[in-house]
Design an enzyme around this catalytic site. Structure first.
Site, PDB file in Angstrom:
ATOM      1  N   ASP A  65       3.845  -6.022   2.451  1.00 34.42           N
ATOM      2  CA  ASP A  65       3.901  -4.978   1.413  1.00 34.42           C
ATOM      3  C   ASP A  65       5.375  -4.603   1.246  1.00 34.42           C
ATOM      4  O   ASP A  65       6.244  -5.390   1.612  1.00 34.42           O
ATOM      5  CB  ASP A  65       2.989  -3.804   1.799  1.00 34.42           C
ATOM      6  CG  ASP A  65       2.472  -3.067   0.562  1.00 34.42           C
ATOM      7  OD1 ASP A  65       3.297  -2.680  -0.285  1.00 34.42           O
ATOM      8  OD2 ASP A  65       1.250  -2.878   0.433  1.00 34.42           O
ATOM      9  N   HIS A 107       6.875  -7.207  -0.465  1.00 28.15           N
ATOM     10  CA  HIS A 107       6.894  -6.880  -1.888  1.00 28.15           C
ATOM     11  C   HIS A 107       8.282  -6.396  -2.301  1.00 28.15           C
ATOM     12  O   HIS A 107       8.432  -5.780  -3.347  1.00 28.15           O
ATOM     13  CB  HIS A 107       5.829  -5.832  -2.223  1.00 28.15           C
ATOM     14  CG  HIS A 107       4.417  -6.323  -2.043  1.00 28.15           C
ATOM     15  ND1 HIS A 107       3.315  -5.533  -2.261  1.00 28.15           N
ATOM     16  CD2 HIS A 107       3.943  -7.539  -1.656  1.00 28.15           C
ATOM     17  CE1 HIS A 107       2.220  -6.250  -2.015  1.00 28.15           C
ATOM     18  NE2 HIS A 107       2.572  -7.458  -1.645  1.00 28.15           N
TER      19      HIS A 107
END
Ligand SMILES: *[C@@H]1O[C@H](CO)[C@@H](O)[C@H](O)[C@H]1NC(C)=O
Ligand SMILES: *[C@@H]1O[C@H](CO)[C@@H](O)[C@H](O)[C@H]1NC(C)=O
Ligand SMILES: *[C@@H]1O[C@H](CO)[C@@H](O)[C@H](O)[C@H]1NC(C)=O
Ligand SMILES: *[C@@H]1O[C@H](CO)[C@@H](O)[C@H](O)[C@H]1NC(C)=O
Ligand SMILES: *[C@@H]1O[C@H](CO)[C@@H](O)[C@H](O)[C@H]1NC(C)=O
Ligand SMILES: *[C@@H]1O[C@H](CO)[C@@H](O)[C@H](O)[C@H]1NC(C)=O
Ligand SMILES: *[C@@H]1O[C@H](CO)[C@@H](O)[C@H](O)[C@H]1NC(C)=O
Ligand SMILES: *[C@@H]1O[C@H](CO)[C@@H](O)[C@H](O)[C@H]1NC(C)=O
Length: 400
Positions: A219, A242
């Site tokens: 993430d 991410h």
């Protein structure tokens, strides 16, 4: 009835033979129940009680300490928590459901959490938590280390692995927090993918420094959340993440989220969905108006990331039509992308950047020395609603 046991678990010793700077500090060694399933947190609490005021609390080398309840370091006043062994979160997913955090640093002024040997590990024992969450996304998992309303906190040299959820979060008006020389890694086990394992979530705070860091996760590597002010990130490698992101901002009805004065430098971004970006929600009465100002990404190496840079103004919305009917009114101002090099992945080739700025807001962004290519050799940039002369040619409309 009185329980004396925890008092016996901490040994109080004054002085230290070799380190003159620690000479006058009380030292308490936390006894371990030997990873027998017994929670070692009461022993930590009693060590903090004895040595928290300016002293040193030591987790011994070669030992594994079971963390079966929230480790609240209240009572630590300029204390040093020295982890030479391993702290391991219990596997009791029922107990931990809905608990905010594993390590709770709240209202503390002055604390260092470190390892002197370099061997200290905090093992978040993620697997059972990811399994339960992947089967039922309503299951609420704790953050590994949560700093709230605290100042002068240094977390250094440690390895944090397999967080059940977010690794580190700092918020609640905290200031002067340093994360230095840390390794954070969450890796799939038995085919189970970790979820929401953000490396660092920086919320309402001033002067947070994140430096000399390696993150492998699934993430955000670093997320600048509402209220982050004067955050610097220096020398970080993010793999599989991410990316380094501002946001998401403006999600709440009537919210006025701000992120200001961010400086990111010497970032190496490997196999991430994007290297860097900004995530904003749409406008309208069910959302808010965000301000992002004075944010610089300077010196970013991109290796196999989807986008080198991405701005989203329709984040988390059901449809583009929804966003078009209530476009974002947010402000993005003085955002600089400098000294980028490397290549994106094939994912969006020939596009290397997708910059969808607020249609009913402001967007002043600036690119310089942006040397990025996609694998085909092309370097197309999509952009919408950019107000500044941004320094890159656009080859089409952006979305997202
Ligand atoms: C959970 O931890 C306890 C205590 O360490 C251990 O006895 C048990 O086998 C573990 N359960 C699983 C499913 O790993
Ligand atoms: C999912 O977890 C939530 C929160 O614990 C619980 O209320 C709900 O019943 C669970 N749903 C299922 C299908 O297990
Ligand atoms: C915490 O880190 C800062 C910046 O590196 C440093 O100035 C400060 O002395 C450190 N504090 C402690 C208690 O080590
Ligand atoms: C964080 O600190 C604020 C004070 O700034 C307090 O109001 C809030 O309850 C704290 N939150 C948590 C989760 O401790
Ligand atoms: C950058 O961080 C890495 C990882 O902590 C470290 O090994 C390296 O020495 C750092 N580089 C500099 C120039 O400080
Ligand atoms: C912009 O942010 C940087 C990094 O935090 C800071 O050093 C600088 O003073 C800020 N500039 C302005 C005009 O506030
Ligand atoms: C990045 O992805 C490429 C292509 O899938 C792979 O070969 C490489 O090992 C990955 N790098 C890392 C550090 O995971
Ligand atoms: C970025 O480039 C500018 C001008 O070329 C230079 O002054 C600056 O030091 C560079 N920054 C980094 C982190 O290399």
């Amino acid at each position: 009835m009185f329980i004396f046991a925890p008092l016996l678990l901490a040994t109080l010793v004054y002085g230290s033979a070799f380190n003159p700077t620690l000479d006058k500090r009380a030292t308490c060694t936390v006894a371990s129940a030997g990873n027998s399933g017994t929670d070692d947190v009461p022993a930590v609490v009693s060590a903090i009680k004895s040595c928290g005021n300016g002293g040193v609390i030591i987790f011994s080398a070669g030992k594994t300490y079971a963390i079966g309840s929230t480790l609240d370091i209240t009572g630590c006043v300029n204390c040093q928590i020295q982890i030479e062994g391993t702290l391991k979160l219990s596997n009791d997913t029922g107990y931990w459901e809905g608990k905010r955090t594993v390590v709770y640093i709240n209202g503390i002024s002055g604390a260092t959490i470190t390892t002197t040997s370099g061997a200290g590990v905090f093992d978040g024992n993620g697997l059972p938590y990811w399994q339960v969450f992947n089967a039922n996304s309503s299951y609420a998992r704790p953050t590994l280390v949560y700093i709230n309303n605290s100042k002068n906190i240094n977390i250094t040299k440690l390895r944090f692995k397999n967080a059940p959820n977010v690794f580190h979060s700092v918020t609640g008006g905290s200031s002067n927090v340093v994360y230095d020389t840390l390794t954070l890694d969450a890796t799939p086990e038995n085919g189970v993918t970790p979820k929401n394992t953000d490396g660092f979530d920086v919320g309402q705070s001033q002067y947070v420094t994140i430096k000399n860091i390696k993150v492998t996760n699934q993430d955000d590597c670093v997320a600048f959340k509402p209220g982050a002010d004067f955050t610097t990130v220096t020398n970080i490698t993010c793999t599989g993440s991410h990316g380094i992101s501002v946001g998401s901002l403006g999600g709440g009805a009537g919210s006025t989220d701000t992120v200001t004065n961010v400086y990111v430098t010497k970032a190496t971004m490997v196999n991430s969905t994007k290297a860097v970006g900004i995530k904003l929600y749409q406008g309208g009465s069910s959302h808010g108006i965000a301000t992002v100002r004075n944010v610089t990404f300077d010196g970013v190496t991109v290796q196999g990331c989807g986008y080198a840079a991405q701005i989203q103004s329709c984040y988390g919305s059901a449809s583009t039509a929804d966003c078009n009917s209530a476009p974002s009114q947010s402000t993005v101002d003085a955002v600089y992308f400098k000294n980028f090099s490397g290549a994106t992945s094939t994912e969006y080739d020939p596009v290397i950047a997708d910059l969808d700025c607020p249609a009913a807001g402001t967007c002043n962004i600036y690119f310089s020395n942006f040397n990025i290519k996609s694998p085909s050799g092309k370097a197309n940039v999509l952009c919408s609603n950019v107000d500044s002369n941004m320094g890159l040619p656009c080859s089409g409309s952006a979305s997202g």
